[in-house]
Design a protein around this motif. Structure first.
Motif, short mmCIF file in Angstrom:
data_model
loop_
_atom_site.label_atom_id
_atom_site.label_comp_id
_atom_site.label_asym_id
_atom_site.label_seq_id
_atom_site.Cartn_x
_atom_site.Cartn_y
_atom_site.Cartn_z
N ILE A 186 0.84 -1.20 0.00
CA ILE A 186 0.00 0.00 0.00
C ILE A 186 0.88 1.25 0.00
N ALA A 187 2.00 1.18 0.71
CA ALA A 187 2.90 2.34 0.73
C ALA A 187 3.40 2.62 -0.68
N ILE A 188 3.73 1.56 -1.42
CA ILE A 188 4.21 1.78 -2.79
C ILE A 188 3.10 2.39 -3.65
N LEU A 189 1.87 1.86 -3.46
CA LEU A 189 0.76 2.41 -4.23
C LEU A 189 0.52 3.88 -3.88
N SER A 190 0.62 4.21 -2.57
CA SER A 190 0.32 5.59 -2.20
C SER A 190 1.39 6.53 -2.71
N VAL B 221 -5.56 -1.46 -8.82
CA VAL B 221 -5.84 -1.06 -10.20
C VAL B 221 -6.48 0.33 -10.22
N VAL B 222 -7.47 0.53 -9.32
CA VAL B 222 -8.13 1.84 -9.29
C VAL B 222 -7.12 2.92 -8.93
N SER B 223 -6.22 2.57 -8.01
CA SER B 223 -5.24 3.56 -7.56
C SER B 223 -4.25 3.91 -8.67
N VAL B 224 -3.89 2.93 -9.49
CA VAL B 224 -2.87 3.18 -10.52
C VAL B 224 -3.36 4.22 -11.52
N ILE B 225 -4.64 4.14 -11.90
CA ILE B 225 -5.09 5.13 -12.89
C ILE B 225 -5.67 6.38 -12.24
N SER B 226 -5.75 6.39 -10.91
CA SER B 226 -6.24 7.59 -10.23
C SER B 226 -5.06 8.32 -9.61
N SER B 227 -5.35 9.52 -9.13
CA SER B 227 -4.38 10.19 -8.28
C SER B 227 -5.18 10.97 -7.25
N SER B 228 -4.49 11.54 -6.28
CA SER B 228 -5.22 12.23 -5.23
C SER B 228 -6.02 13.39 -5.81
N GLU B 229 -5.65 13.85 -6.99
CA GLU B 229 -6.36 14.99 -7.57
C GLU B 229 -7.58 14.55 -8.38
N LYS B 230 -7.53 13.36 -8.91
CA LYS B 230 -8.68 12.90 -9.71
C LYS B 230 -8.79 11.40 -9.58
N GLU B 231 -9.87 10.97 -8.98
CA GLU B 231 -10.07 9.52 -8.83
C GLU B 231 -11.00 9.02 -9.92
N ARG C 124 -4.73 9.42 -16.17
CA ARG C 124 -3.44 9.98 -15.79
C ARG C 124 -2.39 9.37 -16.70
N ALA C 125 -1.45 10.18 -17.14
CA ALA C 125 -0.49 9.71 -18.13
C ALA C 125 0.33 8.54 -17.58
N GLY C 126 0.51 8.48 -16.26
CA GLY C 126 1.29 7.38 -15.70
C GLY C 126 2.76 7.63 -15.88
N GLY C 127 3.31 8.53 -15.06
CA GLY C 127 4.72 8.88 -15.17
C GLY C 127 5.61 7.83 -14.54
N VAL C 128 6.85 8.21 -14.33
CA VAL C 128 7.82 7.28 -13.77
C VAL C 128 7.37 6.79 -12.40
N GLU C 129 6.65 7.68 -11.66
CA GLU C 129 6.31 7.34 -10.28
C GLU C 129 5.36 6.15 -10.20
N SER C 130 4.66 5.82 -11.33
CA SER C 130 3.71 4.72 -11.20
C SER C 130 4.30 3.38 -11.66
N VAL C 131 5.56 3.39 -12.05
CA VAL C 131 6.19 2.13 -12.47
C VAL C 131 6.15 1.12 -11.32
N SER C 132 6.50 1.61 -10.13
CA SER C 132 6.52 0.70 -8.98
C SER C 132 5.12 0.20 -8.65
N ALA C 133 4.11 1.05 -8.91
CA ALA C 133 2.74 0.61 -8.64
C ALA C 133 2.35 -0.54 -9.57
N TYR C 134 2.80 -0.46 -10.82
CA TYR C 134 2.56 -1.58 -11.73
C TYR C 134 3.27 -2.84 -11.21
N GLY C 135 4.45 -2.65 -10.63
CA GLY C 135 5.16 -3.77 -10.05
C GLY C 135 4.34 -4.45 -8.96
N VAL C 136 3.70 -3.61 -8.11
CA VAL C 136 2.84 -4.15 -7.04
C VAL C 136 1.74 -5.01 -7.64
#
Lengths: 489, 498
Positions: free
Chosen positions: A87-91, A350-360, A448-460
């Motif tokens: 969850i920490a990685i996702l957040s 999955v929901v978290s990967v395509i969302s962000s705190s600004e737009k869910e 969300r374009a899915g920048g570098v920061e979401s690579v680890s979330a895909y790993g999760v």
């Protein structure tokens, strides 16, 4: 009681997580850095997980009257710490764009994990309350976390206050019940609760039953079992996704472990009325959860209602533990819980990967055509949904299999019938989401374009998918682990 | 080991087909066809092989989940081999029918098609009940995708209904399986899901009946039999042609296979008590669904209802539980697999050409498309039970066997043959004879069968004629299995005096 170094050793996972939280706090004080705080948290939780795994074979020790470190509590320590890490990685990617101080979320997450570890190791009312409150207090903060975010369309503050008020009331019930039990038996330790049926004889059944009912009601609230489920969809919907995921997985798993230990230790199911109450609560949860999910269009609300139903399935196995021979029903609870945590984390992930705190993106409309646009993400989501529905090849099926077996062994035919009915209804809303993803898309939805920061979330997500398939196709190793651990309950 | 190879070829062929779409959208169909043909050739080596002492031509038994005595136990005898060959043959035919029809997302389509076939072959060979259930459910998901993605106007509803019907009744079967293994645990002290072990379990008759009903409901939903048939017309009319071919030709047969292999041998006593009810349901299916078929205007729904009606003969034969009746049931399964698949392909071919399934808009096609019309006439005549073709042999044997078990019901069931003639000839009359009308649709695409289509229709015709003219070659293959099943249940029934 004098603590020696030998006593501290089994507490290593707890100490590591505590040290992590202190370190993260100091780090934030010295210099704010999102990535460093996140790394400290993730590393600390990973270390705690690994240490707990390594301890599993040889540790079985009561540390002070409050905590028991045996294979069962270690199994759940592993589950709690590893889930918290994921969850920490996702957040990390979820809060990446938050226009506010972001670092403290990890602090809250780590402290909540301390509470959860205490709960899964607790066999004493005092440690139960300590763990529960540590967990809940941190959750209030986690739920309200993005409250200053201007763009956030959701209602984190409302959700947090709602959870705070109702959860505090539930804690009050639990405490009152504990006090009543203490008045009868003079002890707060689970191990001495076997006196409860004896005490009931001298003081009359009513006294004990009221105490047990109050504790059960409080715990049922925390587990969002019907009829104590009203808060669930609102809180799930209003919270930021990592907090929802934490609440739905670790929060519930820890509570179930306490409930299981308490019920097994106190022989509460020797009171027929307790069996009746739990049976009714289980049946109501399965039906209410599945029926209310049918008309929802918001994914978080659907998952909220489905979690009510899943807690009902778990309670079936818990009732079965009273009748079944051996440890089968306890194994069923344990395995199902593991399956549920993996699957829910995946779905929220999955929901978290395509969302962000600004737009869910949490309306099922927004998932239309996802399968053709992003096949991997959609496949992971479909796998998670099918696992929630209990379809083979997934860990959810093996979990269901355990529940069915425990139910059959205990002759709980009525509850099994409700389970079949509930799962049948459940298929409808899971397939509804699946179908949305398979439809051809009408117009492009800007994710969300899915920048570098979401690579680890895909790993999760990849890790969770592999666990889901591995435990679903070749569950023999985890089965024997669960069987060995369940012998300690 | 050969059985694992058979299943893995389809599994990995499916994955490969999906991946190959990235290179060229025409690759998946070639890969899929290759995989199925290889499978078919490998299977043919098993046809007629000697079963040996164990009763199984090939078997493989490996530990899977020792905690519950679950093993990865695959085995095939004559009956399984026959069903597997049918599966692979119709799989190849289905790929042929999808060849030009499926143009979008081809990779994922053939992936699903092959995974369905793999699941079906698993069902026909699994001898561990957990594994059986596993495959039973696994084959649903790809089929769901086939209907939900490539289906017609009302696909969501049809796919959902199909999935929920089979899954919910599947859960009842799971409860029954678990109850049976629990009885095994009580009697022998350890868990086992092994078919051979579970055959030895004695259950008290009251509970045995309930457990048996769990199996029966699940299998008769798949079959389908009245009153669990209502998913089938929706699924068939919405599915793409290849989906209908697999559904009618293969998936329905898993229900019948389950009854023959599991439901009756595991619970002989309860099954024989229940047999009159099952046979009554069969007769209702035959007559009622024939009547309903007659009322349809959607050609695919009509064929779907005739499927239910014909599968009634299978159910009747199975519950008569004698050698002739079972041979008849198996023969009907094979012949109906071919004839129903061919009819669905014709209906699908027509829909592909004129974009409607409504028979009220059709008429006089014989002049326009003579080859297609002739093929349709052939398969309609086969389906109505013309002597000399496979369906006749099957239904005749089923009735002959059932006559000894229950005269009244058999007489009633025999009327199904007459109804079948009525609706079959009515369809031919309506669609292919009379004056040609093209006012309701654009007939620019209405061309006759292509060479490729003729090829696989001819293959199916040869199959049906072979079954009709020399049925012995098929009967021999399943004879040993049937004799053994009858022998086992006979001993149990003799012991209790039934």
């Amino acid at each position: 009681m004098i603590m020696t170094f030998d006593d501290l050793l089994p507490l290593m996972p707890l100490l590591i997580v505590t040290a992590t939280s202190v370190l993260a706090m100091l780090m934030i004080g010295v210099r704010r850095s999102y990535i460093v705080t996140a790394s400290i948290t993730i590393t600390g939780l990973l270390a705690a997980t690994l240490v707990a795994i390594s301890m599993m074979d040889w540790t079985n020790q009561q540390i002070t009257p409050l905590l028991i470190i045996d294979q069962y509590s270690l199994l759940f320590t592993v589950l709690v710490c590893s889930s918290a890490m994921l969850i920490a990685i996702l957040s990390f990617s979820y809060f990446f764009e938050l226009d506010d101080h972001k670092e403290e979320f990890f602090l809250l997450l780590t402290i909540a994990t301390i509470g959860a570890i205490v709960m899964v190791s607790s066999n004493h009312f005092v440690s139960t309350v300590l763990g529960l409150e540590t967990l809940s207090m941190s959750l209030y903060g986690m739920i309200a976390y993005p409250m200053h975010s201007k763009q956030s369309a959701k209602f984190p503050l409302e959700a947090s206050v709602k959870y705070l008020v109702l959860s505090a009331a539930a804690s009050g019930f639990i405490l009152f019940g504990m006090a009543l039990i203490y008045a009868q038996t003079g002890t707060l330790s689970f191990a001495s609760l076997t006196d409860l049926p004896v005490a009931a004889v001298s003081l009359g059944d009513g006294y004990s039953i009221v105490a047990l009912l109050m504790i059960t009601a409080g715990m049922a609230f925390k587990l969002s079992l019907a009829p104590f489920h009203m808060w669930t969809p609102d809180v799930y919907e209003g919270s930021p996704i990592p907090a929802t995921a934490y609440l739905a997985t670790i929060g519930k798993a820890a509570m179930i472990v306490v409930l299981l230990r308490f019920i097994r230790a106190s022989d509460s199911l020797n009171f027929d009325s307790m069996v009746t109450v739990l049976t009714l609560v289980a049946a109501a949860s399965m039906l209410v959860g599945n029926l209310l999910a049918l008309q929802q269009d918001n994914l978080k609300r659907i998952l909220a209602y489905s979690s009510i139903a899943h807690m009902g399935y778990l309670l079936l196995a818990l009732v079965a533990s009273h009748y079944a021979t051996g440890t089968l029903a306890v194994e069923a609870v344990t395995f199902y819980l593991i399956a549920y945590v993996i699957t829910s984390l995946g779905a929220f992930g999955v929901v978290s990967v395509i969302s962000s705190s600004e737009k869910e993106f949490d309306s099922i409309k927004e998932y239309r055509g996802l399968f053709w646009r992003n096949p991997w993400l959609a496949s992971i989501f479909i796998a998670m949904l099918l696992s929630l529905a209990g379809i083979p090849l997934t860990v959810g099926f093996i979990g269901k299999f355990y529940i069915f077996l425990a139910g059959v062994e205990s002759d709980l035919w009525m509850l099994l019938a409700v389970l079949v009915l509930g799962s049948g209804i459940g298929l409808y809303y899971y397939l509804r989401i699946v179908y949305r993803m398979l439809m051809t898309e009408k117009h492009k939805i800007p994710y969300r374009a899915g920048g570098v920061e979401s690579v680890s979330a895909y790993g999760v997500l990849a890790i969770l998918l592999s666990l889901l398939l591995l435990f679903g196709v070749y569950p023999a190793p985890i089965m024997s682990l669960v069987a060995a651990a369940s012998a300690f309950i | 080991m050969i059985l694992v190879v058979l299943i893995s070829i389809l599994f990995f062929g499916g994955v490969l087909a999906w991946l190959s779409e990235g290179l060229d959208s025409k690759y998946p169909r070639v890969i899929a066809l290759t995989a199925v043909v290889i499978d078919l050739l490998v299977m043919l080596t098993l046809v007629g092989a000697d079963a040996g002492d164990s009763g199984w031509i090939v078997q493989l038994n490996a530990q899977w989940m020792p905690r519950f005595g679950i093993s990865f136990y695959l085995a095939a005898d004559g009956l399984s081999v026959l069903m597997m060959v049918l599966t692979a043959f119709l799989g190849a035919v289905a790929i042929g029918s999808a060849w030009d029809e499926i143009t979008e997302k081809t990779g994922f389509f053939y992936f699903n098609l092959l995974w369905t076939l793999a699941g079906v072959i698993g069902v026909f060979t699994a001898l561990d009940l957990f594994l059986f259930f596993f495959f039973w459910e696994v084959m649903l998901i790809p089929m769901y995708f086939i209907i939900a993605i490539w289906g017609h106007e009302n696909k969501n509803y049809a796919a959902m209904k199909f999935f929920i019907f089979t899954q919910v009744t599947g859960m009842l079967m799971l409860i029954s399986i678990l109850a049976l293994t629990y009885f095994h645990y009580l009697q022998f002290g350890w868990f086992s899901f092994d078919y051979v072990d579970l055959l030895k379990v004695n259950t008290s008759s009251a509970i045995e009946m309930w457990i048996m009903l769990g199996f029966f409901v699940s299998f008769s939903t798949k079959l389908p039999s009245f009153p669990f048939h209502s998913w089938l017309p929706d699924a068939h009319s919405q599915a793409p042609t290849a989906g209908s071919v697999i559904l009618a030709g293969v998936l329905l047969k898993t229900g019948a296979y389950g009854l023959i292999r599991f439901a009756i041998p595991l619970f002989p006593e309860a099954s024989m008590t229940f047999a009159p009810f099952a046979m009554t349901l069969a007769v209702i299916s035959i007559l009622y669904c024939a009547k309903v078929a007659f009322a349809q205007t959607d050609i695919k729904r009509l064929i779907a209802y005739t499927s239910v009606s014909h599968m009634g003969f299978v159910l009747l034969g199975i519950y008569a539980w004698s050698e002739q009746a079972l041979q008849g049931a198996v023969m009907t399964m094979l012949a109906h697999g071919l004839s129903a698949a061919a009819l669905f392909m014709l209906a699908g071919g027509l829909q592909h050409r004129i974009h409607t399934r409504d028979m009220d808009h059709m008429g006089g096609f014989w002049a326009k498309v003579p080859r297609l019309s002739f093929v349709a006439l052939f398969f309609s005549v086969a389906a109505l039970g013309m002597p000399g073709l496979g369906n006749f042999v099957g239904e005749f044997l089923a009735l002959l066997g059932a006559f000894k078990a229950n005269i009244g019901l058999t007489v009633a069931a025999a009327f199904g043959l007459i109804f079948a003639s009525v609706y079959s000839l009515w369809v031919i009359q309506k669609v292919f004879h009379g004056a040609y009308r093209n006012s309701d649709f654009d007939d620019s695409n209405l061309h006759d069968l292509s060479r490729r289509e003729m090829f696989y229709f001819c293959a199916m015709m040869i199959g049906l004629i072979w079954m009709g003219m020399y049925p012995q070659s098929f009967l021999d293959l399943s004879a040993e299995t049937i004799a053994q099943l009858l022998n086992e249940t006979g001993q149990v029934l003799f012991a209790v005096g039934l």
